[in-house]
Design a protein around this motif. Sequence first.
Motif, short mmCIF file in Angstrom:
data_model
loop_
_atom_site.label_atom_id
_atom_site.label_comp_id
_atom_site.label_asym_id
_atom_site.label_seq_id
_atom_site.Cartn_x
_atom_site.Cartn_y
_atom_site.Cartn_z
N ALA A 1 5.41 6.20 -7.73
CA ALA A 1 6.71 6.13 -8.40
C ALA A 1 7.63 5.09 -7.77
CB ALA A 1 7.40 7.49 -8.38
N ILE A 2 7.31 4.65 -6.55
CA ILE A 2 8.13 3.62 -5.91
C ILE A 2 7.92 2.29 -6.63
CG2 ILE A 2 8.43 2.23 -3.82
CD1 ILE A 2 7.91 4.71 -2.18
N GLY A 3 9.00 1.75 -7.15
CA GLY A 3 8.92 0.48 -7.86
C GLY A 3 9.70 -0.61 -7.14
N ALA A 4 9.58 -1.81 -7.67
CA ALA A 4 10.26 -2.97 -7.10
C ALA A 4 11.62 -3.15 -7.76
CB ALA A 4 9.43 -4.23 -7.28
N CYS A 5 12.58 -3.63 -7.01
CA CYS A 5 13.93 -3.83 -7.54
C CYS A 5 13.96 -4.87 -8.65
CB CYS A 5 14.88 -4.23 -6.41
SG CYS A 5 14.55 -5.86 -5.70
N VAL A 6 12.92 -5.69 -8.73
CA VAL A 6 12.88 -6.75 -9.74
C VAL A 6 11.96 -6.41 -10.91
CG1 VAL A 6 13.57 -8.64 -8.23
CG2 VAL A 6 11.18 -7.94 -8.28
N ASP A 7 11.51 -5.16 -11.00
CA ASP A 7 10.72 -4.76 -12.17
C ASP A 7 11.59 -4.86 -13.43
OD1 ASP A 7 8.49 -4.18 -10.63
OD2 ASP A 7 8.83 -2.00 -10.62
N ILE A 8 11.07 -5.52 -14.45
CA ILE A 8 11.79 -5.62 -15.72
C ILE A 8 11.89 -4.25 -16.39
CG2 ILE A 8 11.73 -6.60 -18.06
CD1 ILE A 8 12.53 -8.67 -16.02
N ASP A 9 10.79 -3.51 -16.37
CA ASP A 9 10.74 -2.18 -16.98
C ASP A 9 10.15 -1.21 -15.96
OD1 ASP A 9 10.14 0.15 -18.40
OD2 ASP A 9 9.66 -0.93 -20.25
N PRO A 10 10.99 -0.57 -15.12
CA PRO A 10 10.47 0.27 -14.04
C PRO A 10 9.55 1.39 -14.52
CG PRO A 10 12.80 -0.19 -13.70
CD PRO A 10 12.46 -0.70 -15.07
N ARG A 11 9.87 2.01 -15.65
CA ARG A 11 9.04 3.11 -16.12
C ARG A 11 7.66 2.61 -16.52
NH1 ARG A 11 11.77 7.31 -20.15
NH2 ARG A 11 13.03 7.48 -18.25
N GLN A 12 7.61 1.49 -17.21
CA GLN A 12 6.32 0.93 -17.61
C GLN A 12 5.55 0.44 -16.39
OE1 GLN A 12 6.16 -2.68 -20.11
NE2 GLN A 12 4.80 -1.53 -21.47
N SER A 13 6.25 -0.11 -15.42
CA SER A 13 5.60 -0.57 -14.19
C SER A 13 4.92 0.60 -13.48
CB SER A 13 6.63 -1.22 -13.27
OG SER A 13 6.03 -1.68 -12.08
N GLU A 14 5.61 1.71 -13.38
CA GLU A 14 5.00 2.89 -12.76
C GLU A 14 3.79 3.36 -13.54
OE1 GLU A 14 5.93 7.59 -11.77
OE2 GLU A 14 7.62 6.24 -12.19
N ALA A 15 3.90 3.40 -14.87
CA ALA A 15 2.77 3.84 -15.70
C ALA A 15 1.56 2.92 -15.50
CB ALA A 15 3.19 3.87 -17.16
N SER A 16 1.78 1.61 -15.45
CA SER A 16 0.68 0.67 -15.23
C SER A 16 0.05 0.89 -13.85
CB SER A 16 1.19 -0.77 -15.34
OG SER A 16 1.53 -1.11 -16.67
N ARG A 17 0.89 1.10 -12.87
CA ARG A 17 0.39 1.29 -11.50
C ARG A 17 -0.45 2.57 -11.41
NH1 ARG A 17 4.51 -0.38 -9.51
NH2 ARG A 17 5.77 1.52 -9.50
N ARG A 18 0.04 3.66 -12.02
CA ARG A 18 -0.71 4.92 -11.98
C ARG A 18 -2.05 4.78 -12.72
NH1 ARG A 18 1.94 9.28 -9.99
NH2 ARG A 18 4.21 9.16 -9.79
N LYS A 19 -2.04 4.12 -13.85
CA LYS A 19 -3.28 3.93 -14.61
C LYS A 19 -4.28 3.10 -13.82
CE LYS A 19 -5.03 2.17 -19.03
NZ LYS A 19 -4.65 1.52 -20.31
N PRO B 1 0.78 -1.23 0.00
CA PRO B 1 0.00 0.00 0.00
C PRO B 1 0.82 1.29 0.00
CG PRO B 1 -1.01 -1.60 1.46
CD PRO B 1 0.31 -2.18 1.04
N VAL B 2 2.07 1.26 0.43
CA VAL B 2 2.89 2.48 0.36
C VAL B 2 2.98 2.99 -1.08
CG1 VAL B 2 5.14 1.37 0.06
CG2 VAL B 2 5.00 3.60 1.21
N GLN B 3 2.81 2.10 -2.05
CA GLN B 3 2.86 2.52 -3.45
C GLN B 3 1.60 3.28 -3.88
OE1 GLN B 3 3.99 -1.64 -4.56
NE2 GLN B 3 5.34 -0.61 -6.03
N LEU B 4 0.55 3.23 -3.08
CA LEU B 4 -0.60 4.10 -3.35
C LEU B 4 -0.22 5.55 -3.04
CD1 LEU B 4 -1.95 1.23 -3.15
CD2 LEU B 4 -4.00 2.44 -2.37
N ALA B 5 0.49 5.73 -1.94
CA ALA B 5 0.94 7.07 -1.56
C ALA B 5 2.05 7.58 -2.46
CB ALA B 5 1.39 7.08 -0.10
N HIS B 6 2.85 6.65 -2.98
CA HIS B 6 4.00 7.00 -3.82
C HIS B 6 4.04 6.05 -5.02
CE1 HIS B 6 5.76 9.72 -0.80
NE2 HIS B 6 5.32 8.84 0.09
#
Length: 302
Positions: free
Chosen positions: A244-262, A237-242
């Motif tokens: 932009a916080i991604g996981a160290c094992v994200d293959i594509d951090p930028r795309q992961s953030e975009a998916s999470r925001r959407k 849930p901390v990623q709801l507040a932030h």
Amino acid sequence: MSGATSEAPAPIPAWTVGGVTVHRIDETLLPPATGPWLLPEATPEVVTGHDWLHPHFADHEGVLHLDSHSFAFAVGGLRVLVDTGIGNGKERANPAWHHLRTDYLERLATAGFAPDSVDLVVLTHLHADHVGWNTREVNGEWVPTFPRARYLTSRAEREFWAGYDLEEARRQMFLDSVIPVERAGMLDLVDVPAEGVEIAPGLRLIPTPGHTPGHVAVELTSRGEAALITGDCVHHPVQLAHPAIGACVDIDPRQSEASRRKLLGSLADTDTLLLGTHFAPPTAGRVLTHGDAYRLLPVPSA
């Protein structure tokens, strides 16, 4: 005969979504060191700045609470399991996952989902802590745990890993938890377009790429109500507040953030129940707009 009495099994947490009961099948708590490794930008200073994370999702020192579980429910005439955790007896590089011995299958049966009753296993992605109970060891061989089920993941997910140079630990995971299901002819690959795809009445896969290229979230609808299972699009849930916080094992951090925001934007201030695949109890909640981001309003299990 001794006078000892056996304890009754702990109740299985569950939520009602329209006419569907969603059960959380607990596997194991993850150790405190998981948070700093997995979400390194979720520092104690960041976490303690959000009082709503306490006490359920983090302690007062900013240590994140995370765990491993599955969700089981019946919808559209199918008995469904979403993600299968770490598994027992698996050779794993992560000490917290290595040769686990949990009562996961007993919990599953207590919820009314004995392995031979499961019709569909949905895999949000092919990471070791989401595919482990795909198989269990029988006479020295890894065999499908759910003998009557179809296992399902996105085509993009399987094809990505098929062309990936697997390190030894990941190769081991595929050998014991994915390939036996494929060899049994039980794995179905689904094309998931941008708008998502219905795989059964009331059950849709929603593309949420980034953590892995073919990652999906799972949307459940019944009688005008909805729930969404995050997979690893949102770990905590901390990623709801932030977001932009991604996981160290994200293959594509930028795309992961975009998916999470959407995803979070689509859920904010709606009645859709968010079910976090790694969220500690109470696990479920509704996404509320909070400043320029979001927070989770917990919804306890029944």
